[in-house]
Design an enzyme around this catalytic site. Structure first.
Site, PDB file in Angstrom:
ATOM      1  N   ASN A 175       0.883  -1.163   0.000  1.00 56.94           N
ATOM      2  CA  ASN A 175       0.000   0.000   0.000  1.00 56.94           C
ATOM      3  C   ASN A 175       0.925   1.219   0.000  1.00 56.94           C
ATOM      4  OD1 ASN A 175      -1.766   2.080   0.568  1.00 56.94           O
ATOM      5  ND2 ASN A 175      -2.817   1.008   2.239  1.00 56.94           N
ATOM      6  N   ARG A 205      -2.570  -1.681  -3.541  1.00 56.21           N
ATOM      7  CA  ARG A 205      -3.770  -0.870  -3.390  1.00 56.21           C
ATOM      8  C   ARG A 205      -3.638   0.335  -4.321  1.00 56.21           C
ATOM      9  NH1 ARG A 205      -5.142   3.591   1.237  1.00 56.21           N
ATOM     10  NH2 ARG A 205      -7.263   4.053   0.559  1.00 56.21           N
ATOM     11  N   HIS A 246     -12.226   3.668  -0.215  1.00 57.55           N
ATOM     12  CA  HIS A 246     -12.177   2.674   0.873  1.00 57.55           C
ATOM     13  C   HIS A 246     -13.054   1.458   0.549  1.00 57.55           C
ATOM     14  CE1 HIS A 246     -11.515   6.412   3.579  1.00 57.55           C
ATOM     15  NE2 HIS A 246     -10.336   5.839   3.392  1.00 57.55           N
ATOM     16  N   HIS A 285     -16.247   3.629   7.770  1.00 60.92           N
ATOM     17  CA  HIS A 285     -14.784   3.486   7.789  1.00 60.92           C
ATOM     18  C   HIS A 285     -14.249   4.826   8.272  1.00 60.92           C
ATOM     19  CE1 HIS A 285     -10.754   2.234   6.117  1.00 60.92           C
ATOM     20  NE2 HIS A 285     -10.609   3.537   6.258  1.00 60.92           N
ATOM     21  N   GLY A 345     -11.079   6.521   9.763  1.00 53.19           N
ATOM     22  CA  GLY A 345      -9.656   6.555  10.111  1.00 53.19           C
ATOM     23  C   GLY A 345      -9.178   7.968   9.821  1.00 53.19           C
ATOM     24  N   ASN A 346      -7.962   8.125   9.303  1.00 55.21           N
ATOM     25  CA  ASN A 346      -7.530   9.471   8.887  1.00 55.21           C
ATOM     26  C   ASN A 346      -8.434   9.978   7.776  1.00 55.21           C
ATOM     27  OD1 ASN A 346      -5.432  10.338  10.493  1.00 55.21           O
ATOM     28  ND2 ASN A 346      -4.040   8.877   9.534  1.00 55.21           N
ATOM     29  N   ARG A 385      -9.250  16.914   6.440  1.00 59.98           N
ATOM     30  CA  ARG A 385     -10.087  17.242   5.269  1.00 59.98           C
ATOM     31  C   ARG A 385     -11.445  17.740   5.745  1.00 59.98           C
ATOM     32  NH1 ARG A 385      -9.170  11.452   2.288  1.00 59.98           N
ATOM     33  NH2 ARG A 385      -7.237  11.121   3.441  1.00 59.98           N
ATOM     34  N   ASP A 439      -5.803  14.324  14.918  1.00 60.65           N
ATOM     35  CA  ASP A 439      -5.724  12.945  15.401  1.00 60.65           C
ATOM     36  C   ASP A 439      -6.764  12.733  16.509  1.00 60.65           C
ATOM     37  OD1 ASP A 439      -3.234  10.643  15.625  1.00 60.65           O
ATOM     38  OD2 ASP A 439      -4.698  10.783  17.253  1.00 60.65           O
ATOM     39  N   MET A 440      -7.697  11.810  16.298  1.00 65.52           N
ATOM     40  CA  MET A 440      -8.815  11.650  17.227  1.00 65.52           C
ATOM     41  C   MET A 440      -8.363  11.310  18.649  1.00 65.52           C
ATOM     42  SD  MET A 440     -11.983  11.952  17.713  1.00 65.52           S
ATOM     43  CE  MET A 440     -13.122  11.838  16.336  1.00 65.52           C
ATOM     44  N   ILE A 448     -10.413   4.979  14.087  1.00 67.36           N
ATOM     45  CA  ILE A 448     -11.352   5.577  15.052  1.00 67.36           C
ATOM     46  C   ILE A 448     -12.503   4.612  15.339  1.00 67.36           C
ATOM     47  CG2 ILE A 448     -12.931   7.508  15.434  1.00 67.36           C
ATOM     48  CD1 ILE A 448     -11.123   9.196  13.555  1.00 67.36           C
ATOM     49  N   GLY A 449     -13.062   4.035  14.290  1.00 65.45           N
ATOM     50  CA  GLY A 449     -14.205   3.132  14.450  1.00 65.45           C
ATOM     51  C   GLY A 449     -13.874   1.917  15.305  1.00 65.45           C
ATOM     52  N   ASN A 505     -11.386   1.771  17.589  1.00 58.94           N
ATOM     53  CA  ASN A 505     -10.789   2.063  18.898  1.00 58.94           C
ATOM     54  C   ASN A 505     -11.514   3.070  19.766  1.00 58.94           C
ATOM     55  OD1 ASN A 505      -8.304   0.437  18.657  1.00 58.94           O
ATOM     56  ND2 ASN A 505      -7.963   1.780  16.904  1.00 58.94           N
ATOM     57  N   GLU A 536      -7.916  -4.603   4.648  1.00 58.26           N
ATOM     58  CA  GLU A 536      -7.838  -4.348   3.206  1.00 58.26           C
ATOM     59  C   GLU A 536      -6.755  -5.221   2.566  1.00 58.26           C
ATOM     60  OE1 GLU A 536      -7.595  -0.328   4.779  1.00 58.26           O
ATOM     61  OE2 GLU A 536      -8.466   0.380   2.900  1.00 58.26           O
TER      62      GLU A 536
HETATM   63  N1  LIG Z   1      -7.687   4.493  20.894  1.00 54.15           N
HETATM   64  C1  LIG Z   1      -8.050   5.398  19.992  1.00 54.15           C
HETATM   65  N2  LIG Z   1      -8.993   6.325  20.324  1.00 54.15           N
HETATM   66  C2  LIG Z   1      -9.367   7.257  19.432  1.00 54.15           C
HETATM   67  N3  LIG Z   1      -8.879   7.352  18.188  1.00 54.15           N
HETATM   68  C3  LIG Z   1      -7.955   6.450  17.817  1.00 54.15           C
HETATM   69  C4  LIG Z   1      -7.489   5.427  18.687  1.00 54.15           C
HETATM   70  N4  LIG Z   1      -6.560   4.697  18.030  1.00 54.15           N
HETATM   71  C5  LIG Z   1      -6.441   5.245  16.780  1.00 54.15           C
HETATM   72  N5  LIG Z   1      -7.274   6.283  16.657  1.00 54.15           N
HETATM   73  C6  LIG Z   1      -7.432   7.193  15.530  1.00 54.15           C
HETATM   74  O1  LIG Z   1      -7.522   6.552  14.273  1.00 54.15           O
HETATM   75  C7  LIG Z   1      -7.092   7.469  13.251  1.00 54.15           C
HETATM   76  C8  LIG Z   1      -6.159   6.744  12.279  1.00 54.15           C
HETATM   77  O2  LIG Z   1      -6.873   5.728  11.670  1.00 54.15           O
HETATM   78  P1  LIG Z   1      -6.221   4.701  10.622  1.00 54.15           P
HETATM   79  O3  LIG Z   1      -7.323   3.843  10.129  1.00 54.15           O
HETATM   80  O4  LIG Z   1      -5.062   4.058  11.256  1.00 54.15           O
HETATM   81  O5  LIG Z   1      -5.769   5.748   9.518  1.00 54.15           O
HETATM   82  P2  LIG Z   1      -5.155   5.582   8.066  1.00 54.15           P
HETATM   83  O6  LIG Z   1      -6.200   6.202   7.178  1.00 54.15           O
HETATM   84  O7  LIG Z   1      -3.894   6.374   8.101  1.00 54.15           O
HETATM   85  O8  LIG Z   1      -4.978   4.101   7.788  1.00 54.15           O
HETATM   86  C9  LIG Z   1      -6.432   8.646  13.975  1.00 54.15           C
HETATM   87  O9  LIG Z   1      -7.333   9.727  14.052  1.00 54.15           O
HETATM   88  C10 LIG Z   1      -6.201   8.063  15.366  1.00 54.15           C
HETATM   89  O10 LIG Z   1      -6.171   9.045  16.357  1.00 54.15           O
HETATM   90  C1  LIG Z   2      -9.061   7.271  -0.047  1.00 50.94           C
HETATM   91  C2  LIG Z   2      -8.525   7.672   1.273  1.00 50.94           C
HETATM   92  O1  LIG Z   2      -8.978   8.612   1.883  1.00 50.94           O
HETATM   93  O2  LIG Z   2      -7.540   6.919   1.750  1.00 50.94           O
HETATM   94  P1  LIG Z   2      -6.816   7.093   3.171  1.00 50.94           P
HETATM   95  O3  LIG Z   2      -7.880   6.890   4.218  1.00 50.94           O
HETATM   96  O4  LIG Z   2      -5.797   5.994   3.151  1.00 50.94           O
HETATM   97  O5  LIG Z   2      -6.241   8.481   3.180  1.00 50.94           O
HETATM   98 MG   LIG Z   3      -6.545   3.719   5.971  1.00 52.05          MG
END
Ligand SMILES: Nc1ncnc2c1ncn2[C@@H]1O[C@H](COP(=O)(O)OP(=O)(O)O)[C@@H](O)[C@H]1O
Ligand SMILES: CC(=O)OP(=O)(O)O
Ligand SMILES: [Mg+2]
Length: 412
Positions: free
Chosen positions: A7, A91, A180, A208, A210-211, A241, A283-284, A332-333, A335, A385
């Site tokens: 990836n 990916r 995603h 989904h 995450g970031n 974003r 960062d959450m 985030i989802g 954790n 993934e």
């Molecule tokens: N224990 C936690 N509580 C709240 N947020 C979390 C926790 N662990 C990870 N996160 C959040 O998850 C996000 C990153 O998600 P991830 O799916 O790893 O991202 P990416 O898109 O880079 O793959 C960040 O905002 C991070 O703070």
């Molecule tokens: C498409 C996309 O937002 O990917 P990522 O969550 O890896 O930044």
């Molecule tokens: Mg991701």
């Protein structure tokens, strides 16, 4: 068969080596800060000690070479020779309308990925660099590409078209694509399995978060709508974003602040979202910590994030005329019990009842977090993934072998 999954991001490469006999992960790791003298390499074999090192890695070719060195390493390696690796899967974020399924890489596929650079300027060039880096380090290695957009190609026209002049769709393919997809697909299948009902009869919403964050309405196992659009900027509020805003903000800000196109793009992609509202982080984890210490801007960022997600869940329940399953995944989802609680609290009218104890419990496993009598089942399903990429690569390479290396088919 052993398959390497890559990836590639613009400044990082994440990898996993699978043994497809039992789908076990032999090693995983990442190279971060590619392009600098202080790139960080982390390599974790399934057994034995891992590696963490800082070194100068100036491009993706060097990064892939370093990954291969580590996979072969006397002490930390997991294969005796590169020949043990039979294929590499990548990916790729944007497949446009060209790719409705995963495909094996050939020159035409590479050209198509390049043609889509405009639509995913942060993501697609990195993926192509990853493919070329493998080509240079592992000549003649079969490679497959798995697209974030492919799963969403089932959306009906009324969901994927934007209400703007149709000539723009015809000329430039401006429409909703969604991203995603590999993750939404994996967690929806896994959730149906856990519930013990055929996915064909379920109405699901998968979050989904995450970031990057996106939400998908999945009816009968097919994506019928999703929150990301032409690019991964639309939809939910994210780390940096903006997600949905009035499009008129763009020309307005450009004129008032005398911003260029590039600057306004960067503002919306890199300086907005939770980072902009909290004033200190996207960062959450950090947002929740600060919120618990009484930081009001962090609380506002958290509330906005959850409120906007809840609105999407409501909208997608309406799009499907009902809801059976709500799934949370990604960083985030998986954790944040806080986020899941705040989103679900406002969804009791839909039949969502959280089991507070189950929601608070920490676990790496897929699990139910709804109360036993909740009409809508709520689950946390860790995404995977890479496993879907490995499976698709395995299938495509096996099919080609069975066909006696006949010319590569282009999906659908
Ligand atoms: N224990 C936690 N509580 C709240 N947020 C979390 C926790 N662990 C990870 N996160 C959040 O998850 C996000 C990153 O998600 P991830 O799916 O790893 O991202 P990416 O898109 O880079 O793959 C960040 O905002 C991070 O703070
Ligand atoms: C498409 C996309 O937002 O990917 P990522 O969550 O890896 O930044
Ligand atoms: Mg991701």
């Amino acid at each position: 068969m052993k398959i390497l999954v890559i990836n590639a991001g613009s400044s990082s490469i994440k990898y996993q080596l699978y043994n497809m006999k039992d789908e076990s992960v032999l090693a995983s790791g990442r190279v971060e800060r590619i392009g600098t003298e202080s790139a960080i390499v982390t390599h974790e074999p399934a057994a034995g000690p891992g590696v963490r090192e800082v070194s100068g890695i100036l491009d993706h070719v060097t990064a892939v070479r370093r990954v291969l060195d580590l996979l072969l390493h006397r002490e930390h390696g997991v294969v005796a020779s590169i020949a043990e690796i039979e294929a590499v899967g990548h990916r790729v974020v944007h497949g446009g309308e060209t790719f409705k399924a995963s495909v094996l890489v050939d020159d035409e596929v590479k050209r198509s990925i390049r043609d889509l650079f405009d639509l995913a300027p942060l993501h697609n060039p990195a993926a192509l660099m990853g493919i070329n880096a493998v080509e240079q380090n592992m000549p003649n290695m079969p490679q497959a590409v798995v697209f974030d957009t492919a799963f969403h190609q089932t959306m009906p026209r009324h969901a994927y078209l934007y209400p703007i002049p149709m000539a723009l769709y015809r000329r430039h393919k401006i429409r909703r694509y969604g991203f995603h997809g590999t993750s939404h697909f994996y967690v929806s299948e896994r959730a149906a399995e856990m519930i013990g009902r055929p996915i064909a009869e379920l109405k699901m919403i998968t979050c989904h978060i995450g970031n990057g964050a996106s939400c998908t309405a999945i009816q009968g196992g097919k994506s019928i709508d999703t929150s990301m659009g032409l690019t991964p900027l639309e939809g939910l509020m994210m780390g940096t974003r903006s997600g949905d805003i009035d499009p008129a903000v763009v020309p307005f800000v450009m004129s008032k602040e005398e911003l260029t196109l590039g600057e306004v793009n960067s503002m919306l992609n890199k300086h907005s979202g939770m980072l902009a509202i909290s004033g200190f982080s996207g960062d959450m984890r950090e947002i929740v910590e600060a919120m618990e210490d009484g930081d009001r801007n962090a609380k506002l960022a958290f509330d906005m994030f959850c409120y906007r997600l809840r609105k999407y869940v409501g909208a997608y329940a309406a799009a499907m005329n009902g809801l059976d399953v709500l799934v949370f995944t990604a960083g985030i989802g998986e954790n944040s019990a806080h986020v899941r609680k705040a989103v679900c609290e406002g969804l009791t009218f839909l039949g969502v009842q959280l089991d507070e104890t189950a929601n608070q419990r920490h676990s790496k496993d897929a699990r139910f977090i709804s109360a036993p009598d909740s009409r809508v089942k709520v689950l946390v399903v860790p995404t995977n993934e890479e496993l879907i990429i490995a499976r698709d690569t395995f299938r495509l390479v096996s099919e080609r072998k069975a066909a006696g290396d006949s010319p590569v088919s282009r999906g659908q």
